[in-house]
Every structure is written in structure tokens, then in C-alpha cells.
Design an enzyme around this catalytic site. Structure first.
Site, PDB file in Angstrom:
ATOM      1  N   CYS A 200     -29.142  45.415  54.303  1.00  0.00           N
ATOM      2  CA  CYS A 200     -28.352  46.103  55.334  1.00  0.00           C
ATOM      3  C   CYS A 200     -28.061  47.532  54.884  1.00  0.00           C
ATOM      4  CB  CYS A 200     -27.056  45.346  55.610  1.00  0.00           C
ATOM      5  SG  CYS A 200     -26.173  45.951  57.064  1.00  0.00           S
ATOM      6  N   THR A 442      -9.720  34.871  73.694  1.00  0.00           N
ATOM      7  CA  THR A 442     -10.351  34.508  74.956  1.00  0.00           C
ATOM      8  C   THR A 442      -9.781  35.380  76.065  1.00  0.00           C
ATOM      9  OG1 THR A 442     -10.795  32.718  76.528  1.00  0.00           O
ATOM     10  CG2 THR A 442      -8.646  32.707  75.440  1.00  0.00           C
ATOM     11  N   TYR A 443     -10.611  35.619  77.054  1.00  0.00           N
ATOM     12  CA  TYR A 443     -10.170  36.343  78.250  1.00  0.00           C
ATOM     13  C   TYR A 443     -10.214  35.408  79.450  1.00  0.00           C
ATOM     14  CZ  TYR A 443     -11.271  40.102  75.014  1.00  0.00           C
ATOM     15  OH  TYR A 443     -11.324  40.906  73.903  1.00  0.00           O
ATOM     16  N   ASN A 444     -10.472  34.107  79.151  1.00  0.00           N
ATOM     17  CA  ASN A 444     -10.565  33.077  80.196  1.00  0.00           C
ATOM     18  C   ASN A 444     -11.609  33.422  81.240  1.00  0.00           C
ATOM     19  OD1 ASN A 444      -8.423  31.347  79.168  1.00  0.00           O
ATOM     20  ND2 ASN A 444      -7.019  32.980  79.787  1.00  0.00           N
ATOM     21  N   THR A 445     -12.707  34.005  80.782  1.00  0.00           N
ATOM     22  CA  THR A 445     -13.820  34.316  81.680  1.00  0.00           C
ATOM     23  C   THR A 445     -15.121  33.839  81.050  1.00  0.00           C
ATOM     24  OG1 THR A 445     -14.187  36.499  80.706  1.00  0.00           O
ATOM     25  CG2 THR A 445     -12.662  36.380  82.569  1.00  0.00           C
ATOM     26  N   THR A 454     -12.142  28.370  77.740  1.00  0.00           N
ATOM     27  CA  THR A 454     -13.360  28.470  76.922  1.00  0.00           C
ATOM     28  C   THR A 454     -13.216  27.812  75.554  1.00  0.00           C
ATOM     29  OG1 THR A 454     -12.687  30.607  75.964  1.00  0.00           O
ATOM     30  CG2 THR A 454     -13.923  30.669  78.035  1.00  0.00           C
ATOM     31  N   GLU A 519     -19.262  39.377  75.912  1.00  0.00           N
ATOM     32  CA  GLU A 519     -19.222  37.959  75.556  1.00  0.00           C
ATOM     33  C   GLU A 519     -20.237  37.639  74.466  1.00  0.00           C
ATOM     34  OE1 GLU A 519     -17.698  35.944  79.719  1.00  0.00           O
ATOM     35  OE2 GLU A 519     -19.723  36.766  79.658  1.00  0.00           O
TER      36      GLU A 519
END
Length: 548
Positions: A200, A442-445, A454, A519
Site C-alpha cells: 500500500c 445505520t441510516y435505516n436505508t 439493517t 452504502e
């Protein structure tokens, strides 16, 4: 100016004091010096220094340099970086004016390679200092710039998740610059050696720069043969933690603590924290397609832009919809089905069988052959035993000679945290906060769907990563992994977790076709943190066994 003075100049630009910045900006444009080649004494290809003995008639640095045709491309690349990335508008505007002045006087100015921080993610998706970063992200960006004199591409991409970025920056900053038994240059050098195991060059370049700014011995950058025996003794631990942490034994720990160039327990715990962090960071770097910094090799060019450059990301490797897995509607339905079945629980024997099945299937997921990753040619001096790489914990059709790590037997919460806190105070809470953000974020999407729980999907991803390193959670039904993670996602996760330098844009494009880029970056955050946790658990357990 000598090289140290040049570094001091850039440091003065990275301040919240507008008056101090104004004085430093004046020195960029008006000075009594000239740019002359210096044979790149620091090995980074700078090819320049600012001399102050020859004075030109009008006293301007740029015109003096142009008159002798010795303007440094590398120096101008630094100016270009500030013109694009600096969070302070006065610095951006002045640097743009300097570059325009060079161009008007017939000089060649470099341009940024690529279209932004990532070769996988469109630049329009990433918040920048001039394209609408919200207040929280802008403040983090400013803090990072003030601390390190740059807003690096890693930070820009991680800015898609501000809460995690804030925790990450606090933790990494403390590891490298906070209290602790290891000298600062040792910390940077351990990071360099660890990043080299995964080839890297991105992390190596950033850490080499900081190593020198901390007064590190330039000779060490010639390779392992030029460092103190104490650091050389640590290399076996770096190698094992980077690829097969389950091979770490209490005998290795004892050798480090009682050898002729012995480490103290406090030093070793800090080293384990650093190695675990920097052996996991390449997973995020390669998984997000992070581009070289503008002032790095490969980050700028004097060539005119091509149609490919102007059009942004190429879609040549984009898979068709039939081959890409992870349909949102399908995943949501699978999670609902699992929740309905939650009342029935398998026996412990059945859970172990499911774990073994997941691990066996993972062994069939082969990463691509090593590709062209833009790696540095001079990485070899930092790597010993380069053929030692990740191997599946249990090969197909074979009984593993290594015992599965039962997560309940040695946990971060019950044992690891307290051990780190005892010998390396303060960092344990920072790491725990960062780990918690990554696990619970989480963004609940999911794609276009909102108000989605999720948690099942996030837990499946986390536990799958741990399974690659032989870690089993007794309270988990591993059948959920095969339900929720399709083959493309598993292949991607295994590649970036175990062979990060082999990751391609095709791998990134091949999973979750109808999910957002943020995501997918979230997946990389979980790989980074689960990988750190796996490495730490193995080395901390070995230390505990030595102590008892």
C-alpha cells in the site's frame, strides 16, 4: 530556504490564524530565493530546494525560477494540492493565482490525475471543500488539514460517513501523536512496514512524510536493514498480524519481551494497536479505489487531459444487472423471513456445522491475480518473506490444525479493552468508540428504500469477516450469512480483507448494483474495523497467555 524551512512554510499555511496564513502566502509568491534542483535528497523525487543566495532583480520566486527553467513540478504539485483541497479559501485562491502566473509566463503546471479522491466513486458523490460539504464535515476537514497540513483522499472519501470519520480521526491522531511509550518516529515507521506488507504505497507515502517531519532518520527509509535491531525483531509480529494472526503465540511474545533488544509490555501493546490499525487500513484504501495524493507519484502529470480523463469514471468494467447481486427488494424480503424464523434456534452442534459450511464456501472464493495497483517500485526493501500471504484458515477438504477462536472465550469488551487500557491508557476508549460507531452505524436505508432495519445485514457482514480469520461467534446463526450475502459480495469482502492490493473496479462494481456508493463505503468501514478487531484479539490473547 532549506527543506525543513519549506515544510515549515506549509505548516504555517495550515493554521486557523488568517494573519499568519497571509504572511506565509506572501512568501510563496514574493521571496528572495530561487528554485534549483537538488537531486532529490529525501528519496521522494522532489528534485528541488529553495535557495536564498542568488537574488533575482524583481525578487519573485516564480519569475526567478522560470528565468532559469528550473521550476519544480513537485513543488507546483504541492501548490495545486492546496488550490484544490485546502479548506481555507484565501489559501486556495492565492495558490490558484500562483499557478496561473506560472502558466502565463510560459511554465508548465501539473494537473491532477483522475477526477478526484477515488477511481471507483464519482467525484460528485464526495463532499469537498468547495462542493457543498456540510458544517460537520467541513469542521472535520479543517481539523485534519490543520493537524497534518493536508486534506487527504482517505479523509475525503470517509467523509461520506461523518460520525465514523470523526471517531477515526480522533483515534489515529492519538495513536500517532498522543501519549504513549513509543517515540513518534517509531510509530510512523511501524506504519510504513505494516502498509508495505499489503503493498500500500498510499499509506507508506503519507507515513514517510510524517516520519521525516517527526525528525526520523532518513537512512531508515532505505529499508529494514538500516533500522535498529529492536524494530527488526518486531517484523515477525507485523508479518503474522498482516496475514495469519492465528499463528501468533505466547512464545513469540516472550521472545520480544525478553530478547536482547527487548520491548516493554507497554511498548508492545502500543505496537500491536498500531500494526492492527495499519494492516487493516489498506482494505479501505483499495476497497474504495483511493487515488494517490496530488503531490505523490502518480497523483499529477504534465500531460494534457484525454477524453477518458474528462469524462470521469469509465464504465468498461460495469457488470450487467443479471450478474450483479444484492437486489434491495430481495434482501429486504430475506431479512423479514429471517425475523419470522427467529423463534426457532439451532443446537450448538448445528451452529458449528453452519459456521464450517460458510468457512468452506469462502475457501472456494478465489481473488483475482495481482494486478497493476500503481505500487511503488522501491517497496521491496521494506518487505521480508514476500511470498507469505493470507491462507484460508481451514483449507477445503482438510481439518484445520488451528483451533477456531471462540469469540466468547476472549472478547474485546471483557478482556481486550482492559488489557489495552492497562498498558496504553486512553486509546482503548477511543478504539471502543470507533468500533461501536462502525458496528452500529445505520441510516435505516437500503438503496431507494427507507425506514429499514439493517442490523441483520450488518451483523452478517461483520461475522463473515471474522469467519475468514477463524473467529466464531457461538450465539450467531451462520446460515444467515448465506441467506443475506451473495457470492459477489462475499468475493469482494474476502478480496479487500485478505488480498486488498488485488482489488479492482470490477470487484467494486460487481456487488449491490442498486445500492448507493455511500452504502458500499459502509461495507469497507465494517471490513476495516472487523479486521482491526480480529487482529487485536489474536495478539492480545497471546499477550494475556504470556502474562498468566
Amino acid at each position: 530556504m532549506e527543506e525543513s524551512e519549506l515544510r515549515w512554510l506549509f505548516t504555517r499555511l495550515a493554521t486557523r490564524d488568517a494573519t499568519e496564513r497571509s504572511l506565509a502566502l506572501a512568501e510563496i509568491e514574493v521571496t528572495g530565493g530561487e528554485l534549483v534542483p537538488n537531486g532529490s535528497p529525501n528519496g521522494t523525487g522532489d528534485g528541488m530546494r529553495i535557495g536564498s543566495n542568488d537574488h533575482c532583480a524583481d525578487g519573485t520566486l516564480i519569475e526567478s525560477a522560470l528565468s532559469k527553467n528550473v521550476t519544480s513540478t513537485r513543488f507546483l504539485a504541492h501548490i495545486l494540492r492546496l488550490a484544490i483541497q485546502c479548506p481555507f479559501s484565501d489559501v486556495r485562491e492565492r495558490c490558484k493565482a500562483v499557478l496561473q502566473g506560472v502558466k502565463e509566463q510560459g511554465g508548465k503546471i501539473p494537473r491532477q490525475c483522475g477526477t478526484g479522491p477515488s477511481s471507483f466513486i464519482p467525484n460528485s458523490e464526495i463532499q469537498g471543500v468547495e462542493n457543498g460539504a456540510d458544517e460537520q464535515v467541513r469542521e472535520i476537514f479543517t481539523d485534519v488539514f490543520v493537524q497534518s497540513q493536508r486534506l487527504d483522499h482517505l479523509t475525503a472519501v470517509m467523509g461520506l460517513h461523518p460520525q465514523y470519520l470523526a471517531a477515526f480521526c480522533r483515534t489515529q491522531d492519538f495513536m500517532l501523536r498522543g501519549n504513549g511509550p513509543l517515540p513518534y518516529d517509531y510509530r510512523n515507521y511501524i506504519a510504513i512496514l505494516t502498509a508495505a506488507r499489503h503493498r500500500c504505497s498510499y499509506v507508506m507515502g503519507l507515513q514517510e512524510s510524517e516520519f521525516l517531519s517527526q525528525g526520523g532518520d532518513r537512512e531508515w527509509l532505505q529499508g529494514l536493514e538500516h533500522v535498529p535491531p529492536k524494530i527488526q525483531d518486531l517484523y515477525e509480529l507485523i508479518k503474522l498480524l498482516s496475514h495469519r494472526p492465528w499463528l501468533i503465540t505466547q512464545e513469540l511474545i516472550e521472545k520480544l519481551l525478553k530478547g536482547p533488544h527487548n520491548w516493554t509490555l507497554s511498548e508492545l501493546v502500543q505496537a500491536c494497536v498500531l500494526i492492527s490499525h495499519f494492516t487493516s487500513l489498506p482494505s479501505f484504501i483499495y476497497g474504495c479505489g483511493i487515488n494517490p495524493e496530488i503531490d505523490m507519484d502518480g497523483g499529477h502529470t504534465l500531460r494534457p487531459p484525454s477524453l477518458t480523463d474528462e469524462s470521469g469514471l469509465s464504465n468498461n468494467n460495469k457488470p450487467n444487472e443479471e450478474s450483479a447481486g444484492g437486489n434491495v427488494e430481495e434482501l429486504v424480503q430475506k431479512m423479514k423471513n429471517i425475523e419470522k424464523q427467529s423463534d426457532t434456534e439451532d443446537s450448538q452442534e448445528e451452529k458449528v456445522k453452519k459456521f464450517e459450511k460458510v468457512r468452506e464456501q469462502s475457501g472456494k472464493l478465489l481473488p483475482r491475480s495481482p494486478g497493476s495497483c500503481g505500487e511503488r517500485e522501491d517497496i521491496t526493501p521494506f518487505v521480508q518473506d514476500p511470498s507469505f500471504l493470507y491462507e484460508d484458515f481451514a483449507r477445503r477438504g482438510e481439518n484445520s490444525q488451528f483451533q477456531t477462536f471462540r469469540a466468547q472465550d476472549y472478547t474485546w469488551e471483557d478482556q481486550g479493552y482492559s488489557l489495552v487500557n492497562r498498558y496504553y491508557p486512553d486509546v482503548s476508549q477511543l478504539m471502543d468508540d470507533k468500533l461501536g460507531v462502525a458496528y452500529n452505524m445505520t441510516y435505516n436505508t437500503m438503496g431507494h428504500k427507507k425506514q429499514v432495519d439493517t442490523s441483520l445485514l450488518r451483523r452478517a457482514i461483520w461475522n463473515y469477516i471474522h469467519s475468514l480469520y477463524g473467529i466464531r461467534h457461538d450465539d450467531y446463526d451462520y446460515g444467515e450469512i448465506n441467506e443475506l450475502l451473495d457470492r459477489q459480495l462475499k468475493t469482494y469482502i474476502k478480496t479487500i480483507a485478505c488480498y486488498p492490493d488485488r482489488t479492482t473496479k470490477h470487484d467494486y462494481d460487481s456487488f449491490w448494483l442498486d445500492f448507493k456508493h455511500s452504502e458500499k463505503v459502509h461495507v469497507n468501514v465494517m471490513v476495516l474495523e472487523a479486521r482491526i478487531q480480529a487482529s487485536l484479539l489474536y495478539c492480545l490473547r497471546a499477550i494475556m497467555r504470556y502474562m498468566t
